[in-house]
Design an enzyme around this catalytic site. Structure first.
Site, PDB file in Angstrom:
ATOM      1  N   LEU A 222      30.854 -64.038 -64.484  1.00 57.34           N
ATOM      2  CA  LEU A 222      29.555 -63.495 -64.104  1.00 57.34           C
ATOM      3  C   LEU A 222      28.745 -63.256 -65.366  1.00 57.34           C
ATOM      4  O   LEU A 222      29.314 -62.990 -66.433  1.00 57.34           O
ATOM      5  CB  LEU A 222      29.720 -62.173 -63.349  1.00 57.34           C
ATOM      6  CG  LEU A 222      30.480 -62.198 -62.022  1.00 57.34           C
ATOM      7  CD1 LEU A 222      30.634 -60.774 -61.489  1.00 57.34           C
ATOM      8  CD2 LEU A 222      29.775 -63.073 -60.997  1.00 57.34           C
ATOM      9  N   ASP A 223      27.424 -63.306 -65.245  1.00 54.91           N
ATOM     10  CA  ASP A 223      26.566 -62.949 -66.375  1.00 54.91           C
ATOM     11  C   ASP A 223      26.872 -61.518 -66.804  1.00 54.91           C
ATOM     12  O   ASP A 223      27.310 -60.687 -65.995  1.00 54.91           O
ATOM     13  CB  ASP A 223      25.093 -63.049 -65.987  1.00 54.91           C
ATOM     14  CG  ASP A 223      24.663 -64.474 -65.690  1.00 54.91           C
ATOM     15  OD1 ASP A 223      25.311 -65.410 -66.190  1.00 54.91           O
ATOM     16  OD2 ASP A 223      23.670 -64.634 -64.948  1.00 54.91           O
ATOM     17  N   ARG A 224      26.592 -61.222 -68.052  1.00 51.54           N
ATOM     18  CA  ARG A 224      26.902 -59.893 -68.599  1.00 51.54           C
ATOM     19  C   ARG A 224      26.325 -58.769 -67.750  1.00 51.54           C
ATOM     20  O   ARG A 224      26.996 -57.777 -67.465  1.00 51.54           O
ATOM     21  CB  ARG A 224      26.364 -59.797 -70.026  1.00 51.54           C
ATOM     22  CG  ARG A 224      26.670 -58.473 -70.706  1.00 51.54           C
ATOM     23  CD  ARG A 224      26.293 -58.504 -72.165  1.00 51.54           C
ATOM     24  NE  ARG A 224      26.925 -57.406 -72.895  1.00 51.54           N
ATOM     25  CZ  ARG A 224      27.198 -57.428 -74.189  1.00 51.54           C
ATOM     26  NH1 ARG A 224      26.911 -58.495 -74.906  1.00 51.54           N
ATOM     27  NH2 ARG A 224      27.763 -56.408 -74.772  1.00 51.54           N
TER      28      ARG A 224
ATOM     29  N   ARG B 272      19.613 -66.316 -59.990  1.00 46.96           N
ATOM     30  CA  ARG B 272      18.457 -65.688 -60.642  1.00 46.96           C
ATOM     31  C   ARG B 272      17.272 -66.651 -60.711  1.00 46.96           C
ATOM     32  O   ARG B 272      16.134 -66.305 -60.371  1.00 46.96           O
ATOM     33  CB  ARG B 272      18.845 -65.214 -62.036  1.00 46.96           C
ATOM     34  CG  ARG B 272      19.925 -64.153 -62.030  1.00 46.96           C
ATOM     35  CD  ARG B 272      20.579 -63.976 -63.394  1.00 46.96           C
ATOM     36  NE  ARG B 272      19.594 -63.553 -64.400  1.00 46.96           N
ATOM     37  CZ  ARG B 272      19.873 -63.437 -65.693  1.00 46.96           C
ATOM     38  NH1 ARG B 272      21.085 -63.742 -66.142  1.00 46.96           N
ATOM     39  NH2 ARG B 272      18.937 -63.031 -66.536  1.00 46.96           N
TER      40      ARG B 272
END
Length: 322
Positions: free
Chosen positions: A143-145, A245
């Site tokens: 997952l993105d940070r 996103r």
């Protein structure tokens, strides 16, 4: 001479792959030469390296300790620092003897971006136990940070291989929750082509394919809206960098807090409100019967309730679950 008995975390892989991990400094040509010359044997017999290891197999290395030290190296395969054991308690929402599902907090890297980073990988290895010969526990998805939610970890080689296979073949259905700007009233599927700009670490979405682009497919369902914000459940059919996103932004509904793709932050909202919420697993045989036809849900983090209007949307979600 050294004998190595294959355990549960080494079985299931080819002998040559195991040898590469065990003697990580040895050239490939050297390993195959030693197999041909019978300086490496499997269960007392000549091997060519293609054999698949099973638990209880014995690999014999007819080398001096000096040679073994040279090719195996002196450092452990995975270093666990104090940062991994002293300051972070992983939010584990499912665990069996092979698999762990972790609710990753926003702000934590899934994997290292640079050598000095301490990421979920390091914390998971510390949680799962020390790495063994030829195997290190690992995570199967990222997952993105600043995206929170479910990450699957493999505690054993079998668990890591099976979960990675399911994700690669898209046999695990992934659902996210997002709060977006604007009013959405329906459900639908959006498709397109994503192109990544390595220099800025951003992506763009276009309706037609172009050189270097990747096909993406995202499903969405509006759960509740107050006209300014909408709580959306998103199904990820393909898994590309920043897909959700950028895809939501491309249809004029950027995620709240996601300034990189047009969302706005406030004092109460400091990151993109995107949460990997739910995983649905297919029918699975033993030893994965605990996940067979099951689902795992990660509780929504508190920062999703950052403003009054958004809090009401989240309360609506809670009422739907009751």
């Amino acid at each position: 001479m050294r004998e190595i008995e294959i355990g549960v975390n080494q079985c299931g892989q080819r002998l040559d792959k195991f040898l590469h991990k065990y003697m990580k400094e040895a050239p490939t040509s050297f390993l195959y030469k030693m197999l041909r010359k019978k300086n490496i044997k499997l269960n007392g017999k000549k091997a060519d390296g293609k054999e698949k290891l099973v638990e209880g197999d014995v690999v014999t290395l007819y080398f001096s300790e000096e040679t073994l030290e040279k090719f195996c190296g002196k450092q452990p395969p995975f270093a666990i620092t104090d940062k991994c054991t002293s300051h972070v308690s992983l939010d584990v929402v499912y665990e069996d003897s092979h698999v762990v599902c972790i609710n990753k907090p926003a702000g934590m890297l899934s994997q290292k971006a640079k050598e000095s980073d301490v990421s979920l990988v390091e914390h998971f290895v510390a949680y799962a136990g020390s790495a063994e010969i030829g195997f290190t526990p690992g995570i199967c998805n990222r997952l993105d940070r600043n995206t929170s939610g479910l990450v699957i970890g493999g505690k054993t080689l079998l668990g890591l291989q099976k979960m990675s296979e399911l994700i690669h073949d898209r046999n695990v259905r992934k659902y996210y929750l997002a709060i977006v700007h604007g009013e959405m009233k329906s459900r639908g599927i959006v498709e397109g082509y994503l192109t990544k700009d390595e220099a800025t670490n951003t992506v763009s979405v276009e309706p037609k394919e172009r050189p270097g682009s990747s096909y993406i497919k995202t499903g969405y369902e509006a759960l509740a809206s107050d006209g300014n914000y909408t709580l959306v459940k998103v199904q990820l059919f393909t898994g590309k960098t920043h897909q959700i996103r950028s895809h939501l932004a491309s249809i004029s509904h950027p995620i709240v807090g996601d300034v990189k793709y047009g969302g706005k932050r406030t004092k109460a909202i400091r990151r993109q409100l995107l949460h990997a919420y739910e995983l649905h697993f297919p029918e699975l045989e033993a030893p994965f019967e605990g996940l067979s036809n099951g689902r795992v849900i990660a509780p929504v983090p508190k920062d999703f309730y950052g403003e009054e209007a958004i809090r009401r949307l989240m309360e609506h979600l809670e009422s739907l679950r009751k």
